[in-house]
Design a protein around this motif. Structure first.
Motif, PDB file in Angstrom:
ATOM      1  N   UNK A  20     -13.290  12.750  -2.731  1.00  0.00           N
ATOM      2  CA  UNK A  20     -11.904  12.401  -3.161  1.00  0.00           C
ATOM      3  C   UNK A  20     -12.213  11.519  -4.439  1.00  0.00           C
TER       4      UNK A  20
ATOM      5  N   UNK B 173      -8.028  16.723  -3.959  1.00  0.00           N
ATOM      6  CA  UNK B 173      -8.528  17.369  -2.813  1.00  0.00           C
ATOM      7  C   UNK B 173      -7.551  17.833  -1.895  1.00  0.00           C
TER       8      UNK B 173
ATOM      9  N   UNK C 194      -6.730  14.284   2.706  1.00  0.00           N
ATOM     10  CA  UNK C 194      -7.800  13.631   1.975  1.00  0.00           C
ATOM     11  C   UNK C 194      -7.114  12.614   1.058  1.00  0.00           C
TER      12      UNK C 194
ATOM     13  N   UNK D  96       4.083   5.304   2.423  1.00  0.00           N
ATOM     14  CA  UNK D  96       2.867   6.287   2.465  1.00  0.00           C
ATOM     15  C   UNK D  96       3.432   7.545   2.905  1.00  0.00           C
TER      16      UNK D  96
ATOM     17  N   UNK E 138       5.812   9.111   0.362  1.00  0.00           N
ATOM     18  CA  UNK E 138       5.502   9.663  -0.621  1.00  0.00           C
ATOM     19  C   UNK E 138       4.590  10.829  -0.543  1.00  0.00           C
TER      20      UNK E 138
ATOM     21  N   UNK F   8       5.413  14.040  -2.627  1.00  0.00           N
ATOM     22  CA  UNK F   8       4.497  14.692  -3.468  1.00  0.00           C
ATOM     23  C   UNK F   8       4.299  16.356  -2.998  1.00  0.00           C
TER      24      UNK F   8
ATOM     25  N   UNK G   6      -0.313  11.044  -0.409  1.00  0.00           N
ATOM     26  CA  UNK G   6       0.516  10.053  -1.308  1.00  0.00           C
ATOM     27  C   UNK G   6      -0.003   9.164  -2.402  1.00  0.00           C
ATOM     28  N   UNK G   7      -1.583   9.363  -2.390  1.00  0.00           N
ATOM     29  CA  UNK G   7      -2.411   8.442  -3.196  1.00  0.00           C
ATOM     30  C   UNK G   7      -2.429   9.266  -4.485  1.00  0.00           C
ATOM     31  N   UNK G   8      -1.853  10.455  -4.831  1.00  0.00           N
ATOM     32  CA  UNK G   8      -2.039  11.325  -6.096  1.00  0.00           C
ATOM     33  C   UNK G   8      -0.806  10.842  -7.173  1.00  0.00           C
ATOM     34  N   UNK G   9      -1.145  10.692  -8.171  1.00  0.00           N
ATOM     35  CA  UNK G   9      -0.311  10.395  -9.348  1.00  0.00           C
ATOM     36  C   UNK G   9       0.493  11.692  -9.772  1.00  0.00           C
ATOM     37  N   UNK G  10       1.681  11.545 -10.372  1.00  0.00           N
ATOM     38  CA  UNK G  10       2.347  12.694 -10.815  1.00  0.00           C
ATOM     39  C   UNK G  10       1.536  13.297 -11.781  1.00  0.00           C
ATOM     40  N   UNK G  11       0.871  12.666 -12.700  1.00  0.00           N
ATOM     41  CA  UNK G  11      -0.138  13.438 -13.790  1.00  0.00           C
ATOM     42  C   UNK G  11      -1.211  14.234 -13.016  1.00  0.00           C
TER      43      UNK G  11
ATOM     44  N   UNK H  65      -1.012  15.761  -9.867  1.00  0.00           N
ATOM     45  CA  UNK H  65       0.024  16.673  -9.424  1.00  0.00           C
ATOM     46  C   UNK H  65       0.124  17.720 -10.351  1.00  0.00           C
TER      47      UNK H  65
ATOM     48  N   UNK I  48      -1.676   1.799  -2.102  1.00  0.00           N
ATOM     49  CA  UNK I  48      -2.325   2.776  -2.917  1.00  0.00           C
ATOM     50  C   UNK I  48      -1.671   3.701  -3.572  1.00  0.00           C
ATOM     51  N   UNK I  49      -0.466   3.722  -3.375  1.00  0.00           N
ATOM     52  CA  UNK I  49       0.526   4.654  -3.972  1.00  0.00           C
ATOM     53  C   UNK I  49       0.730   4.725  -5.379  1.00  0.00           C
ATOM     54  N   UNK I  50       0.425   5.489  -6.491  1.00  0.00           N
ATOM     55  CA  UNK I  50       0.394   5.239  -7.699  1.00  0.00           C
ATOM     56  C   UNK I  50       1.694   5.347  -8.477  1.00  0.00           C
ATOM     57  N   UNK I  51       2.806   5.846  -7.811  1.00  0.00           N
ATOM     58  CA  UNK I  51       4.105   6.376  -8.389  1.00  0.00           C
ATOM     59  C   UNK I  51       4.801   4.869  -9.255  1.00  0.00           C
TER      60      UNK I  51
ATOM     61  N   UNK J 292      10.579  13.129 -10.156  1.00  0.00           N
ATOM     62  CA  UNK J 292      10.068  13.758  -9.263  1.00  0.00           C
ATOM     63  C   UNK J 292      11.250  14.511  -8.335  1.00  0.00           C
TER      64      UNK J 292
ATOM     65  N   UNK K  54     -17.030  10.309   0.386  1.00  0.00           N
ATOM     66  CA  UNK K  54     -15.438  10.837   0.314  1.00  0.00           C
ATOM     67  C   UNK K  54     -15.340  12.357   0.285  1.00  0.00           C
TER      68      UNK K  54
END
Lengths: 486, 129, 446
Positions: free
Chosen positions: A67, A72, A79, A350, A353, A357, A428-433, A435, C3-6, C14, C96
């Motif tokens: 990750x 991932x 993940x 979490x 989001x 996502x 949820x920890x992935x940014x729009x960029x 994605x 840890x949410x980046x939005x 979105x 990880x």
């Protein structure tokens, strides 16, 4: 270039180890042990220097994708990012260097953590009591089914209830765990909305059913709106409901398995609560149960007596133990740290989001990839390669092409009920960029499947090895390195 | 694809009867459905198994299946070559890919098996379903 | 912290991209009657600093072996963990990652597992290893189930000198599979093989013996193996991997399956887990092996590579007929063991085992000189042994703490007949001074 094995780097006489000089009057092994007890042929372990050892495994790490390396979207595996602080707290000597048989007074912090984590897990799932002993999700499943079996046995119905119902969309571990618990597995079909087909369910539910195993949202990433009715059907026949918690990340703080009518669930702490997967483990399959199943929980259970935390072995109806000691404690520390950093609002955010996502990616891919169930999904969704298959490109080709573009592949060929399935869970920890970049890659692959399918059929091109011959690997298994003759 | 001289079962085994002995294998259709077969679990010679019980395990790349005893009897010969060359089941199912020879306990049981024509219909139905 | 980046803008972009007004709308299919209408009742969220302080406080309520001198073993050992191991398993490319399904981007972990399998085969003298199991206790249960699949028999015989937790775990599994589990009693701390001869029959699937046994004693595995094989039962050896630096390997005495707890191989005690279950077997039993296995093959350009193989045994293909429901391994712990064993090498494992052997014997000799203490049994031992105490061992254990000593395990909880005894473990970490300190402290107590 072929990467040598550590054994192939071995040279007689090299060493990485150092041991303290013996400070006691030494005796020969042959003086201390009978001859028959002593090893004749030494184990052929590699002889390498420390720098070679470190370089070898550092080089191997460069040949591995985690990750921390990139996106991932492995469906069903959640993940998400593994916070670094969790690694640090779990490495504290007060957690790492304690022995499981230390007197209870000397491990009060560890027991307090386990007790509180158990309570948190009950609150999050709407359950009564927890056991942190199971080592992994499949192990939690097995334990949960053992509890169900013990419950039926306590009512004198152990012999009569021989079946466990599992939907055709279920994880493969569900039927395997049920079989390991001595149950016959009955499959129930999915309906056209991807949920459990109620008519088929009613047909198979009877007095011989011990339990139904379900995950909701299910492996298609869809929430089964009939959850309550399903629970009623099974309960009214005297069966219990097992919740496969692999998909908890979709619903934390929004809806609880206990409130849906489930009697027992396992968590995958390594999915939902951010503990790293470690290349396949260790994880933790903590379980939580309703009050009716609590007497059967594995021993010991952590109990609070006034200010003192203790290990309770005095549970006469317990199924026994399912593992050594108390569970994968180090993993529990990380999961607890995660829950406490997020709090109620953080967990809910979490989940929300994760769902946002997943829907975002799904809608952006829809049209270019076939979507079997056109509904809002939860934390993951399933598309398939049926459009690409027309050009001779299958799911495996798409997965391998993603590797070339710097992404891990989704879960492929699962669930089994969808042909050429790809199960995508962004977390949820992935940014729009991130994605958007993934969506771009998927759309590019869709385009290539028409313009240049052969590129995809031969993918991956940029990885340290290309597609591996798995048929020969299985027909002529080479499962260990063998020292050269002489 | 389905030799006339053989008998067949619904679970896609073929049986070749010679006197009181029956040689058993899997059909072309079975090996095609399984895909690349990569491993077999064979019974020991001398084992007695009833009709309908598991005779051997088959592992392919995409699934795991069992060969079912088409007739009751004692296993008198086992094709051990399959252990190291399971691909024979794919490449030559009616020849080198034979699995066992059974000394039949009740030779009347062969009357319950299908002829090649009946089996062909059976396969057509299953493939169509 | 979640840890949410939005950002707010990300979120609204979105939402509008998917034509939904709010996230709530995405949960419209959850029936209202079961939706949670409140916040979860959990303590308030913590910042990273607050969390570190809180967790340190909890950790501080435990006494770690950094603070005391430990003679506690009983299946979990205070061996030294080399820095090399910690640094390699802390590489996030490894920790990880998930199970190496996509072999092309998982060659690192797959090759490490292949090396691990080789090391475990070498150490145990067997042909085949899997990629690891949860721990020693579940390893015993998996070995019993594997034996039952191979022999098609349901009777398991296990020595009472096998770790008590392993035996209870086996019984829990066995109950659900209708296995009979019978225990062989012991005499002078050693499995009573005459009793085994009485118990065994042609219905027996396997005989399980631990070496060194729970008390640290050396069992005559060759005799046990012969008795088992005479009745066509399998022989399962449960072994301490460190001991295999000097003790005969399961392969040498003809075991069919070897299993054990691999915690001693560079894995912290960690309050009992995660540890490492290892299992190896003879080649003829390969297809009945549970769990993941890595194999060597080549790619389309002829380059050597590794992948997970023999998957038809596993649950995702075989479902209810799988060899086990296990679908993970303790990969990171297996990696730790791999680095540890490569650090030790051929000579190191032998020297380390000898050092444990010698220090344990020194401790035993010195302790026997303490008035009132004496050896409970006379059997040869490796790094652990049982001492008879003149006072309640539990009382002694708690009194030793004030001398900064974590004493051995009082055996009463597992063996009521040994309620006067303590199981004492000595690893390479213990010095002469520390052993002498234990003796002095005991002299003062008894």
């Amino acid at each position: 270039m072929t990467m040598p094995l550590i054994f192939e780097k071995s040279k007689q006489g090299r060493k990485a180890y150092s041991l303290p000089k013996s400070d006691i009057p030494g005796k020969e092994t042959t003086e201390l042990l009978p001859d028959w007890a002593i090893r004749k042929k030494p184990a052929f372990l590699p002889e390498v220097s420390e720098v070679d050892l470190i370089r070898h495994y550092t080089e191997l790490s460069h040949r591995n994708f985690g990750v921390d390396q990139g996106f991932y979207p492995l469906g069903s595996c959640t993940m998400k990012y593994n916070p670094k602080i969790n690694e640090d707290v779990a490495a504290l000597p007060g957690f790492n260097n304690i022995h499981p048989y230390q007197p209870e007074e000397l491990v009060q912090g560890a027991l307090e953590l386990m007790y509180k984590l158990g309570r948190d897990l009950c609150e999050i799932s709407g359950m009564y009591e927890a056991s942190l002993q199971p080592a992994a999700g499949a192990h939690g499943e097995l334990t949960g089914l053992m509890l169900i079996k013990a419950y039926h046995e306590s009512l004198g119905e152990g012999e009569k209830r021989t079946k466990v119902i599992v939907p055709d969309s279920a994880h493969g571990t569900n039927p395997a765990s049920a079989a390991l618990c001595g149950y016959e597995v009955v499959e129930v079909k999915s309906d056209e909305r991807g949920g459990v087909d109620l008519t088929s369910l009613r047909e198979v539910v009877s007095e011989d059913v011990a339990a139904l195993m379900l995950t909701n949202p299910n492996t298609l990433g869809l929430f089964d709106e009939n959850a309550v009715e399903i629970a009623d059907i099974v309960h009214s026949a005297g069966g219990l409901l097992y919740y496969d918690g692999a998909n908890m990340n979709a619903i934390m703080g929004i809806v609880r398995p206990g409130d849906m009518g489930f009697d027992v669930l396992h968590y995958n702490l390594h999915k939902t609560f951010s503990t790293p997967h470690g290349g396949g483990g260790p994880g933790s399959g903590a379980i939580a149960v309703k009050e009716i199943l609590a007497p059967f929980l594995p021993v010991p259970v952590v109990k609070k007596d006034g200010e003192l935390y203790t290990l309770d072995y005095d549970r006469p109806d317990s199924i026994g133990r399912v593992k050594g000691f108390y569970g994968n404690f180090n993993v529990l520390v990380k999961a607890f740290a995660y829950i406490r950093s997020l709090g109620a609002k953080g967990l809910r955010e979490a989940a929300e989001t994760a769902v946002l996502n997943a829907n975002y990616v799904m809608r952006k891919l829809q049209g270019r990839y076939h979507l079997s169930y056109d509904r809002d999904c939860k934390h993951e969704f399933v598309i398939d390669a049926s459009y690409q298959l027309k050009h001779g490109v299958n799911t495996n080709d798409i997965a391998k092409a993603l590797l070339d573009l710097g992404f891990h592949a989704p879960t492929v060929y699962f669930p089994l009920i969808i042909r050429e399935a790809m199960m995508i869970e962004p977390t949820e920890t992935e940014s729009k960029e991130t994605l958007d970049a993934f969506i771009g890659a998927m759309l590019k692959i869709a385009e290539l499947s028409e313009s240049s399918p052969e590129t995809l059929q031969e993918a991956p091109h940029n990885t340290v090895v290309g597609r591996l011959d798995d048929v020969t690997a299985a027909r002529r298994p080479i499962l260990r390195w063998t020292p050269p003759e002489g | 694809m389905y030799p006339k001289e053989l008998k067949y079962t619904e679970q896609h085994e073929w049986v070749k009867v010679e006197g009181n002995q029956a040689t058993v294998g899997i059909t072309h259709f079975a090996q095609d459905q399984l895909g690349a077969i990569v491993g077999v679990g064979l019974p020991d010679e001398g084992t007695t198994i009833s009709k309908g019980e598991a005779l051997a395990d088959l592992d392919s790349m995409k699934t795991a299946d069992q060969i079912i005893m088409p007739v009751s009897g004692e296993i008198v010969k086992v094709n051990m070559t399959l252990e190291t060359q399971p691909e024979l089941l794919n490449d030559d199912p009616y020849g080198e890919g034979w699995v066992v020879v059974i000394e039949m306990a009740d030779s009347d049981e062969i009357n319950e098996l299908m002829s090649a024509d009946e089996y062909k219909d059976h396969v057509a139905k299953e493939a169509g379903a | 912290m979640n840890y949410v980046p939005h950002t707010k803008e990300d979120r609204s972009e979105m939402l509008s991209a998917i034509d939904v007004s709010s996230v709530d709308q995405l949960f419209a299919d959850v029936p209202l009657e079961i939706k949670l209408d409140r916040d979860l009742n959990l303590p308030a969220a913590m910042s990273e600093l607050e969390l570190m302080n809180y967790m340190s406080e909890l950790a501080g309520k435990n006494i770690s072996t950094d603070q005391v001198v430990s003679f506690l073993g009983a299946g979990v050992y205070d061996h030294y963990v080399p820095s090399a191991v910690k640094h390699i398993i802390s590489r996030s490319e490894f920790y990880t990652s998930y199970t190496p399904y996509q072999a092309e981007v998982s060659q690192g972990m797959l090759q490490a597992i292949f090396e691990y399998q080789t090391l475990m085969c070498e150490l145990t003298g067997m042909d085949i290893s899997n990629a690891s199991l949860y721990d020693g206790a579940t390893g015993v249960a998996e070995a019993a189930m594997m034996s039952s699949r191979i022999t098609r028999k349901q009777r398991i015989i296990i020595s009472q000198t096998v770790h008590p937790d392993y035996r209870t775990t086996l019984k829990t599994y066995a109950h659900n599979l209708d296995f009979d589990v019978e225990e062989i009693p012991f005499k002078d701390g050693i499995t009573d093989f005459e009793a085994l001869k009485e118990l065994i029959s042609n219905e027996t699937a396997c005989v399980i013996v631990q070496n060194p046994n729970f008390f640290g004693y050396i069992e005559n595995m060759e005799i046990a193996s012969e008795i088992a094989h005479k009745e066509k039962a399998l022989f399962v050896a449960c072994v301490d991997p460190i001991s295999l630096g000097i003790l005969a390997s399961p392969g040498e005495y003809g075991a069919d399956i070897a299993i054990g707890e691999g915690q001693a191989l560079g894995i912290p005690m960690g309050f009992g887990g995660p540890h490492l279950g290892f299992i190896t077997c003879q080649k003829k039993h390969m297809r009945q092996m549970p769990g993941r296995i890595a194999g060597e093959t080549s790619d389309n350009k002829g380059r050597r590579g590794y992948l997970l193989t023999l998957q038809a045994r596993e649950q995702h293909i075989r479902r209810e007929r799988a060899t086990s429901n296990i679908c993970s391994n303790q990969a990171l712990c297996a990696l730790a063991a791999t680095v540890y064993l490569s650090w030790l090498g051929k000579q190191g494992i032998k020297e380390l085992a000898e050092m444990c052997l010698q220090k344990a014997h020194y401790a035993c000799e010195k302790l026997s000189l303490v008035p009132g203490l004496k050896r409970k049994h006379s059997a040869p031992f490796f790094k652990e042994f049982v001492m008879k105490m003149p006072l309640d061992p539990e009382k002694i254990s708690s009194d030793l703490i004030s001398a900064n000593i974590l004493g051995g395990l009082p055996l009463k909880r597992f063996y009521p007949a040994l309620s006067d005894s303590m199981l004492i473990a000595v690893t390479e970490k213990r010095t002469k001074e520390e052993i002498d300190m234990l003796c002095r402290a005991l002299e003062g107590l008894v």
